[in-house]
Design a protein around this motif. Sequence first.
Motif, PDB file in Angstrom:
ATOM      1  N   THR A 176      -2.394 -18.620 -13.459  1.00 49.97           N
ATOM      2  CA  THR A 176      -3.107 -17.410 -13.070  1.00 49.97           C
ATOM      3  C   THR A 176      -2.146 -16.223 -13.135  1.00 49.97           C
ATOM      4  OG1 THR A 176      -2.589 -17.592 -10.718  1.00 49.97           O
ATOM      5  CG2 THR A 176      -4.581 -18.736 -11.505  1.00 49.97           C
ATOM      6  N   ILE A 177      -2.682 -15.035 -13.058  1.00 56.91           N
ATOM      7  CA  ILE A 177      -1.841 -13.841 -13.106  1.00 56.91           C
ATOM      8  C   ILE A 177      -0.951 -13.766 -11.874  1.00 56.91           C
ATOM      9  CG2 ILE A 177      -1.883 -11.316 -13.113  1.00 56.91           C
ATOM     10  CD1 ILE A 177      -4.305 -11.516 -14.967  1.00 56.91           C
ATOM     11  N   LEU A 178      -1.476 -14.171 -10.720  1.00 55.88           N
ATOM     12  CA  LEU A 178      -0.654 -14.187  -9.514  1.00 55.88           C
ATOM     13  C   LEU A 178       0.522 -15.137  -9.697  1.00 55.88           C
ATOM     14  CD1 LEU A 178      -0.132 -13.304  -6.609  1.00 55.88           C
ATOM     15  CD2 LEU A 178      -1.629 -15.168  -5.873  1.00 55.88           C
ATOM     16  N   GLU A 179       0.277 -16.325 -10.247  1.00 55.96           N
ATOM     17  CA  GLU A 179       1.369 -17.277 -10.491  1.00 55.96           C
ATOM     18  C   GLU A 179       2.386 -16.709 -11.475  1.00 55.96           C
ATOM     19  OE1 GLU A 179      -1.029 -21.475  -9.842  1.00 55.96           O
ATOM     20  OE2 GLU A 179      -1.053 -20.523 -11.821  1.00 55.96           O
ATOM     21  N   LEU A 180       1.896 -15.971 -12.463  1.00 61.07           N
ATOM     22  CA  LEU A 180       2.783 -15.318 -13.423  1.00 61.07           C
ATOM     23  C   LEU A 180       3.791 -14.429 -12.713  1.00 61.07           C
ATOM     24  CD1 LEU A 180       3.585 -14.075 -16.261  1.00 61.07           C
ATOM     25  CD2 LEU A 180       1.675 -12.514 -15.922  1.00 61.07           C
ATOM     26  N   TYR A 181       3.299 -13.569 -11.826  1.00 60.38           N
ATOM     27  CA  TYR A 181       4.189 -12.639 -11.129  1.00 60.38           C
ATOM     28  C   TYR A 181       5.067 -13.360 -10.106  1.00 60.38           C
ATOM     29  CZ  TYR A 181       2.226  -8.578 -13.386  1.00 60.38           C
ATOM     30  OH  TYR A 181       1.864  -7.634 -14.333  1.00 60.38           O
ATOM     31  N   GLN A 182       4.585 -14.449  -9.546  1.00 57.97           N
ATOM     32  CA  GLN A 182       5.398 -15.198  -8.593  1.00 57.97           C
ATOM     33  C   GLN A 182       6.531 -15.943  -9.294  1.00 57.97           C
ATOM     34  OE1 GLN A 182       2.203 -17.413  -6.695  1.00 57.97           O
ATOM     35  NE2 GLN A 182       2.281 -16.084  -4.900  1.00 57.97           N
ATOM     36  N   LYS A 183       6.290 -16.426 -10.501  1.00 53.12           N
ATOM     37  CA  LYS A 183       7.319 -17.179 -11.234  1.00 53.12           C
ATOM     38  C   LYS A 183       8.394 -16.270 -11.808  1.00 53.12           C
ATOM     39  CE  LYS A 183       4.274 -20.864 -12.612  1.00 53.12           C
ATOM     40  NZ  LYS A 183       4.668 -22.200 -12.943  1.00 53.12           N
ATOM     41  N   GLY A 184       8.007 -15.062 -12.171  1.00 51.77           N
ATOM     42  CA  GLY A 184       8.941 -14.170 -12.850  1.00 51.77           C
ATOM     43  C   GLY A 184       8.814 -14.345 -14.355  1.00 51.77           C
ATOM     44  N   LYS A 201     -15.682 -15.899   0.630  1.00 50.08           N
ATOM     45  CA  LYS A 201     -15.148 -15.634  -0.691  1.00 50.08           C
ATOM     46  C   LYS A 201     -14.240 -14.411  -0.587  1.00 50.08           C
ATOM     47  CE  LYS A 201     -18.065 -15.964  -4.016  1.00 50.08           C
ATOM     48  NZ  LYS A 201     -19.148 -15.705  -4.985  1.00 50.08           N
ATOM     49  N   TYR A 202     -13.071 -14.486  -1.209  1.00 55.13           N
ATOM     50  CA  TYR A 202     -12.168 -13.334  -1.232  1.00 55.13           C
ATOM     51  C   TYR A 202     -11.509 -13.257  -2.603  1.00 55.13           C
ATOM     52  CZ  TYR A 202      -8.228 -16.538  -0.415  1.00 55.13           C
ATOM     53  OH  TYR A 202      -7.293 -17.545  -0.515  1.00 55.13           O
ATOM     54  N   TYR A 203     -10.790 -12.177  -2.836  1.00 53.65           N
ATOM     55  CA  TYR A 203     -10.231 -11.904  -4.155  1.00 53.65           C
ATOM     56  C   TYR A 203      -8.744 -11.598  -4.042  1.00 53.65           C
ATOM     57  CZ  TYR A 203     -15.131 -11.517  -5.216  1.00 53.65           C
ATOM     58  OH  TYR A 203     -16.468 -11.786  -5.333  1.00 53.65           O
ATOM     59  N   ILE A 204      -8.016 -11.972  -5.086  1.00 57.80           N
ATOM     60  CA  ILE A 204      -6.613 -11.578  -5.224  1.00 57.80           C
ATOM     61  C   ILE A 204      -6.616 -10.337  -6.110  1.00 57.80           C
ATOM     62  CG2 ILE A 204      -4.321 -12.259  -6.012  1.00 57.80           C
ATOM     63  CD1 ILE A 204      -5.393 -13.915  -3.641  1.00 57.80           C
ATOM     64  N   VAL A 205      -6.045  -9.257  -5.587  1.00 58.69           N
ATOM     65  CA  VAL A 205      -6.068  -7.978  -6.296  1.00 58.69           C
ATOM     66  C   VAL A 205      -4.665  -7.358  -6.300  1.00 58.69           C
ATOM     67  CG1 VAL A 205      -8.472  -7.589  -5.625  1.00 58.69           C
ATOM     68  CG2 VAL A 205      -6.649  -6.571  -4.275  1.00 58.69           C
ATOM     69  N   ARG A 206      -4.506  -6.358  -7.160  1.00 60.90           N
ATOM     70  CA  ARG A 206      -3.267  -5.579  -7.151  1.00 60.90           C
ATOM     71  C   ARG A 206      -3.643  -4.132  -6.926  1.00 60.90           C
ATOM     72  NH1 ARG A 206       0.378  -6.180 -12.185  1.00 60.90           N
ATOM     73  NH2 ARG A 206      -1.379  -5.123 -13.144  1.00 60.90           N
ATOM     74  N   TYR A 207      -2.972  -3.522  -5.957  1.00 57.64           N
ATOM     75  CA  TYR A 207      -3.118  -2.091  -5.700  1.00 57.64           C
ATOM     76  C   TYR A 207      -1.731  -1.472  -5.717  1.00 57.64           C
ATOM     77  CZ  TYR A 207      -3.764   2.316  -3.286  1.00 57.64           C
ATOM     78  OH  TYR A 207      -3.743   3.653  -2.961  1.00 57.64           O
ATOM     79  N   LYS A 208      -1.464  -0.620  -6.689  1.00 55.50           N
ATOM     80  CA  LYS A 208      -0.166   0.058  -6.821  1.00 55.50           C
ATOM     81  C   LYS A 208       1.003  -0.916  -6.693  1.00 55.50           C
ATOM     82  CE  LYS A 208      -1.733   4.547  -5.402  1.00 55.50           C
ATOM     83  NZ  LYS A 208      -1.449   5.643  -6.213  1.00 55.50           N
ATOM     84  N   ASP A 209       1.027  -1.933  -7.530  1.00 52.17           N
ATOM     85  CA  ASP A 209       2.093  -2.943  -7.584  1.00 52.17           C
ATOM     86  C   ASP A 209       2.205  -3.796  -6.336  1.00 52.17           C
ATOM     87  OD1 ASP A 209       2.751  -2.224 -10.199  1.00 52.17           O
ATOM     88  OD2 ASP A 209       4.116  -0.662  -9.514  1.00 52.17           O
ATOM     89  N   VAL A 210       1.189  -3.810  -5.482  1.00 52.17           N
ATOM     90  CA  VAL A 210       1.156  -4.684  -4.303  1.00 52.17           C
ATOM     91  C   VAL A 210       0.021  -5.676  -4.504  1.00 52.17           C
ATOM     92  CG1 VAL A 210       0.701  -4.800  -1.818  1.00 52.17           C
ATOM     93  CG2 VAL A 210       2.071  -2.926  -2.746  1.00 52.17           C
ATOM     94  N   PHE A 211       0.352  -6.965  -4.474  1.00 53.16           N
ATOM     95  CA  PHE A 211      -0.684  -7.980  -4.505  1.00 53.16           C
ATOM     96  C   PHE A 211      -1.205  -8.175  -3.095  1.00 53.16           C
ATOM     97  CE2 PHE A 211       1.375  -9.024  -8.494  1.00 53.16           C
ATOM     98  CZ  PHE A 211       0.283  -9.303  -9.290  1.00 53.16           C
ATOM     99  N   CYS A 212      -2.529  -8.229  -2.965  1.00 53.99           N
ATOM    100  CA  CYS A 212      -3.134  -8.399  -1.651  1.00 53.99           C
ATOM    101  C   CYS A 212      -4.514  -9.024  -1.809  1.00 53.99           C
ATOM    102  CB  CYS A 212      -3.218  -7.059  -0.915  1.00 53.99           C
ATOM    103  SG  CYS A 212      -4.197  -5.784  -1.745  1.00 53.99           S
ATOM    104  N   THR A 213      -5.163  -9.250  -0.687  1.00 52.28           N
ATOM    105  CA  THR A 213      -6.509  -9.812  -0.703  1.00 52.28           C
ATOM    106  C   THR A 213      -7.538  -8.697  -0.575  1.00 52.28           C
ATOM    107  OG1 THR A 213      -6.450 -10.170   1.681  1.00 52.28           O
ATOM    108  CG2 THR A 213      -5.755 -12.003   0.279  1.00 52.28           C
ATOM    109  N   ALA A 214      -8.734  -9.014  -1.006  1.00 47.70           N
ATOM    110  CA  ALA A 214      -9.846  -8.082  -0.887  1.00 47.70           C
ATOM    111  C   ALA A 214     -11.120  -8.891  -0.695  1.00 47.70           C
ATOM    112  CB  ALA A 214      -9.960  -7.208  -2.134  1.00 47.70           C
ATOM    113  N   ILE A 215     -12.118  -8.239  -0.136  1.00 49.50           N
ATOM    114  CA  ILE A 215     -13.441  -8.843  -0.020  1.00 49.50           C
ATOM    115  C   ILE A 215     -14.435  -7.926  -0.716  1.00 49.50           C
ATOM    116  CG2 ILE A 215     -12.937 -10.077   2.118  1.00 49.50           C
ATOM    117  CD1 ILE A 215     -14.558  -7.859   3.586  1.00 49.50           C
ATOM    118  N   PHE A 216     -15.586  -8.478  -1.033  1.00 50.86           N
ATOM    119  CA  PHE A 216     -16.665  -7.688  -1.611  1.00 50.86           C
ATOM    120  C   PHE A 216     -17.823  -7.693  -0.630  1.00 50.86           C
ATOM    121  CE2 PHE A 216     -20.573  -7.198  -4.088  1.00 50.86           C
ATOM    122  CZ  PHE A 216     -20.300  -6.007  -4.730  1.00 50.86           C
TER     123      PHE A 216
END
Length: 154
Positions: free
Chosen positions: A2-10, A121-136
Motif C-alpha cells: 500500500t502507499i502507507l507501507e511505501l512511505y513507512q519502508k522508505g 470504516k475509516y481512511y488513511i489519508v495524507r494532509y500536507k505530508d502528514v499521514f493520518c486517519t479520516a472518516i466520511f
Amino acid sequence: MTILELYQKGFNAAVEELAEQHDDITTYETLKEFIKSKIDADNLIVATHLTDALNTCEYAEYYRYDYCMGTLETPTPLKDESDLEDFCDGKMFTVDAHINSLGGKMDEITVFEERQNGNQKYYIVRYKDVFCTAIFNGFTCSYYADDVYGRIEQ
C-alpha cells in the motif's frame, strides 16, 4: 504494497521490493547493459535513443522503463517515494475535507486506503505530508481528517 507501507519502508527498501514485482522498474546498470546489447545487435537507433535519454535526464539509481513496449520509450528516473505511488495497491484520490488542526475548515487531502475497525470504516489519508486517519460522514457528504490525534507515525 500500500502507499502507507511505501512511505513507512522508505525509498530504498520499497523500490527493491517493488522491482521484484514490476518488470518496468530497472536499475541504471541494467539499462547500460541493455544499451550495450543493442549496440552488439547493431540496433543503434535504440542504443542512441536510450543513451541520449539517460544523458538528458537527471541521474537516478532506478528508472521506470518498459523493455516490452516500444523500444523508443524514454526511461523515467525514480528518485523518491512519490515516484513509486503508481506501483502500489489501491486507488488514491484527492478531495476537500474538514481538517482538525484548522478547526474544521476545509482543505485538500489525499485518500490512500479504506480500513475497517469493527463497524467503523475509516481512511488513511495524507494532509500536507502528514499521514493520518479520516472518516466520511454520509449525512454531510464530507471527509473529516484528524491530523492532530489521528496521526500515523512513519
